[in-house]
Design a protein around this motif. Sequence first.
Motif, mmCIF file in Angstrom:
data_model
loop_
_atom_site.group_PDB
_atom_site.id
_atom_site.type_symbol
_atom_site.label_atom_id
_atom_site.label_comp_id
_atom_site.label_asym_id
_atom_site.label_seq_id
_atom_site.Cartn_x
_atom_site.Cartn_y
_atom_site.Cartn_z
ATOM 1 N N VAL A 48 -6.424 -2.797 -14.678
ATOM 2 C CA VAL A 48 -5.183 -2.034 -14.791
ATOM 3 C C VAL A 48 -4.692 -1.594 -13.414
ATOM 4 C CG1 VAL A 48 -4.166 0.087 -15.709
ATOM 5 C CG2 VAL A 48 -5.716 -1.269 -17.131
ATOM 6 N N GLN A 49 -5.598 -1.120 -12.575
ATOM 7 C CA GLN A 49 -5.221 -0.669 -11.235
ATOM 8 C C GLN A 49 -4.671 -1.817 -10.389
ATOM 9 O OE1 GLN A 49 -8.918 1.018 -9.904
ATOM 10 N NE2 GLN A 49 -8.548 3.012 -10.870
ATOM 11 N N ASP A 50 -5.336 -2.956 -10.426
ATOM 12 C CA ASP A 50 -4.876 -4.097 -9.624
ATOM 13 C C ASP A 50 -3.540 -4.635 -10.127
ATOM 14 O OD1 ASP A 50 -7.084 -3.857 -8.066
ATOM 15 O OD2 ASP A 50 -8.139 -5.607 -8.853
ATOM 16 N N ARG A 51 -3.363 -4.643 -11.431
ATOM 17 C CA ARG A 51 -2.091 -5.127 -11.980
ATOM 18 C C ARG A 51 -0.943 -4.229 -11.538
ATOM 19 N NH1 ARG A 51 -2.133 -5.995 -18.286
ATOM 20 N NH2 ARG A 51 -3.669 -7.551 -17.586
ATOM 21 N N LYS A 52 -1.169 -2.915 -11.544
ATOM 22 C CA LYS A 52 -0.138 -1.977 -11.100
ATOM 23 C C LYS A 52 0.153 -2.148 -9.619
ATOM 24 C CE LYS A 52 0.770 2.991 -10.668
ATOM 25 N NZ LYS A 52 0.216 4.357 -10.893
ATOM 26 N N PHE A 53 -0.888 -2.313 -8.802
ATOM 27 C CA PHE A 53 -0.685 -2.466 -7.364
ATOM 28 C C PHE A 53 0.048 -3.768 -7.050
ATOM 29 C CE2 PHE A 53 -2.180 -4.251 -3.328
ATOM 30 C CZ PHE A 53 -1.696 -3.293 -2.455
ATOM 31 N N HIS A 54 -0.348 -4.855 -7.698
ATOM 32 C CA HIS A 54 0.317 -6.136 -7.457
ATOM 33 C C HIS A 54 1.805 -6.053 -7.790
ATOM 34 C CE1 HIS A 54 -2.942 -8.698 -6.224
ATOM 35 N NE2 HIS A 54 -3.678 -8.369 -7.272
ATOM 36 N N LYS A 55 2.134 -5.384 -8.881
ATOM 37 C CA LYS A 55 3.533 -5.257 -9.280
ATOM 38 C C LYS A 55 4.335 -4.505 -8.228
ATOM 39 C CE LYS A 55 6.415 -3.662 -13.132
ATOM 40 N NZ LYS A 55 6.416 -3.008 -14.475
ATOM 41 N N GLN A 56 3.776 -3.424 -7.705
ATOM 42 C CA GLN A 56 4.477 -2.641 -6.687
ATOM 43 C C GLN A 56 4.486 -3.363 -5.338
ATOM 44 O OE1 GLN A 56 2.626 1.213 -6.562
ATOM 45 N NE2 GLN A 56 3.241 1.768 -8.654
ATOM 46 N N PHE A 57 3.403 -4.026 -5.012
ATOM 47 C CA PHE A 57 3.305 -4.694 -3.711
ATOM 48 C C PHE A 57 4.324 -5.824 -3.594
ATOM 49 C CE2 PHE A 57 1.565 -7.941 -0.888
ATOM 50 C CZ PHE A 57 1.252 -7.206 0.247
ATOM 51 N N TRP A 58 4.402 -6.663 -4.605
ATOM 52 C CA TRP A 58 5.310 -7.808 -4.527
ATOM 53 C C TRP A 58 6.755 -7.414 -4.751
ATOM 54 C CZ3 TRP A 58 3.376 -11.508 -1.979
ATOM 55 C CH2 TRP A 58 2.028 -11.827 -2.073
ATOM 56 N N ALA A 59 6.989 -6.195 -5.198
ATOM 57 C CA ALA A 59 8.361 -5.702 -5.316
ATOM 58 C C ALA A 59 8.863 -5.080 -4.019
ATOM 59 C CB ALA A 59 8.458 -4.679 -6.450
ATOM 60 N N ALA A 60 7.972 -4.900 -3.040
ATOM 61 C CA ALA A 60 8.366 -4.305 -1.764
ATOM 62 C C ALA A 60 9.242 -5.278 -0.975
ATOM 63 C CB ALA A 60 7.139 -3.921 -0.954
ATOM 64 N N SER A 61 10.070 -4.730 -0.114
ATOM 65 C CA SER A 61 11.015 -5.563 0.652
ATOM 66 C C SER A 61 10.349 -6.275 1.821
ATOM 67 C CB SER A 61 12.167 -4.693 1.172
ATOM 68 O OG SER A 61 11.661 -3.626 1.980
ATOM 69 N N SER A 62 9.248 -5.705 2.349
ATOM 70 C CA SER A 62 8.569 -6.318 3.485
ATOM 71 C C SER A 62 7.118 -5.875 3.503
ATOM 72 C CB SER A 62 9.257 -5.925 4.800
ATOM 73 O OG SER A 62 9.130 -4.531 5.031
ATOM 74 N N LEU A 63 6.344 -6.520 4.365
ATOM 75 C CA LEU A 63 4.935 -6.160 4.488
ATOM 76 C C LEU A 63 4.786 -4.749 5.049
ATOM 77 C CD1 LEU A 63 2.081 -7.351 4.089
ATOM 78 C CD2 LEU A 63 2.152 -8.086 6.473
ATOM 79 N N ASP A 64 5.670 -4.369 5.965
ATOM 80 C CA ASP A 64 5.627 -3.023 6.538
ATOM 81 C C ASP A 64 5.902 -1.954 5.489
ATOM 82 O OD1 ASP A 64 6.150 -5.035 8.606
ATOM 83 O OD2 ASP A 64 6.210 -3.328 9.973
ATOM 84 N N SER A 65 6.904 -2.193 4.650
ATOM 85 C CA SER A 65 7.278 -1.191 3.655
ATOM 86 C C SER A 65 6.250 -1.064 2.538
ATOM 87 C CB SER A 65 8.638 -1.550 3.050
ATOM 88 O OG SER A 65 8.571 -2.801 2.368
ATOM 89 N N ALA A 66 5.403 -2.085 2.368
ATOM 90 C CA ALA A 66 4.381 -2.030 1.317
ATOM 91 C C ALA A 66 3.129 -1.305 1.768
ATOM 92 C CB ALA A 66 4.008 -3.445 0.866
ATOM 93 N N ALA A 67 3.031 -0.968 3.049
ATOM 94 C CA ALA A 67 1.823 -0.326 3.570
ATOM 95 C C ALA A 67 1.488 0.993 2.882
ATOM 96 C CB ALA A 67 1.948 -0.128 5.084
ATOM 97 N N PRO A 68 2.451 1.890 2.607
ATOM 98 C CA PRO A 68 2.091 3.162 1.944
ATOM 99 C C PRO A 68 1.487 2.988 0.556
ATOM 100 C CG PRO A 68 4.273 3.308 2.958
ATOM 101 C CD PRO A 68 3.872 1.867 3.000
ATOM 102 N N LEU A 69 1.685 1.841 -0.067
ATOM 103 C CA LEU A 69 1.153 1.632 -1.409
ATOM 104 C C LEU A 69 -0.368 1.641 -1.430
ATOM 105 C CD1 LEU A 69 3.543 -1.217 -2.649
ATOM 106 C CD2 LEU A 69 3.647 1.214 -3.229
ATOM 107 N N THR A 70 -0.980 1.281 -0.310
ATOM 108 C CA THR A 70 -2.440 1.270 -0.262
ATOM 109 C C THR A 70 -3.026 2.674 -0.290
ATOM 110 O OG1 THR A 70 -2.430 1.229 2.165
ATOM 111 C CG2 THR A 70 -2.411 -0.893 1.032
#
Length: 240
Positions: free
Chosen positions: A42-64
């Motif tokens: 469940v945790q990985d599925r949620k993270f993947h959904k948010q990560f791939w919805a980010a506009s760039s690699l930089d903007s996805a950093a806070p998700l970690t």
Amino acid sequence: MNLIASPFASIESTVIWLLILFSVATWGLFLLKAGQFTRLKVQDRKFHKQFWAASSLDSAAPLTQSNPGAAARVAAAGYAAIQVHEGSASDLSQAINHQDRLERALRQQIVRERRSLESGLAVLASIGSTSPFIGLFGTVWGIMSALKGISAAGSASLETVAGPIGASLVATGVGIAVAVPAVLVYNYFLRRLKLTAADLDDFAHDFYSLAQKSQFRVLTHPAAHKSAQPGTPRNVKEAS
């Protein structure tokens, strides 16, 4: 009943209780590992959904920082390996080959995740492989007790022989009954472990490709650097 009232009988009962303890441990580990794998999925599925919805690699950093799970920790290790802080472009730490450091960081984090998921599986494997032999050990001692009682009674009738020997065979049956679920549970979670590790490998390859497009540099702001600072030295040390 007097035929088996000997020190051998106590050994046989000890074996039975040991096998019962193994059975309790098997089902307890089943519940724990099932909860662990389900929660991780469940945790990985949620993270993947948010990560791939980010506009760039930089903007996805806070998700970690805001998401738990194995994939988030792998991504955090990757960010720690390639992050470049504002105003520190001339630091000696930035002269390190970020490409090699990223590859090592991702690989080492996946190994850590595998070790976490493997916890308890060795116990299941041991229970599955040793329970039949422990049950057989109890049966052998039970038969020895029965034969000793038959010899003392001086009678070899079917009624005298069948009862004690039949009771001693219970240990073997219990041993097999304990071993079969342990082996099935072990194989089930071993397969789930391999699938999870394969998913982490795929994500690590995707993260590596995204980092390659950004020349293995991710710009982080000082505020983000402060929030991630406690975990940074450990990752850098492990990568080096």
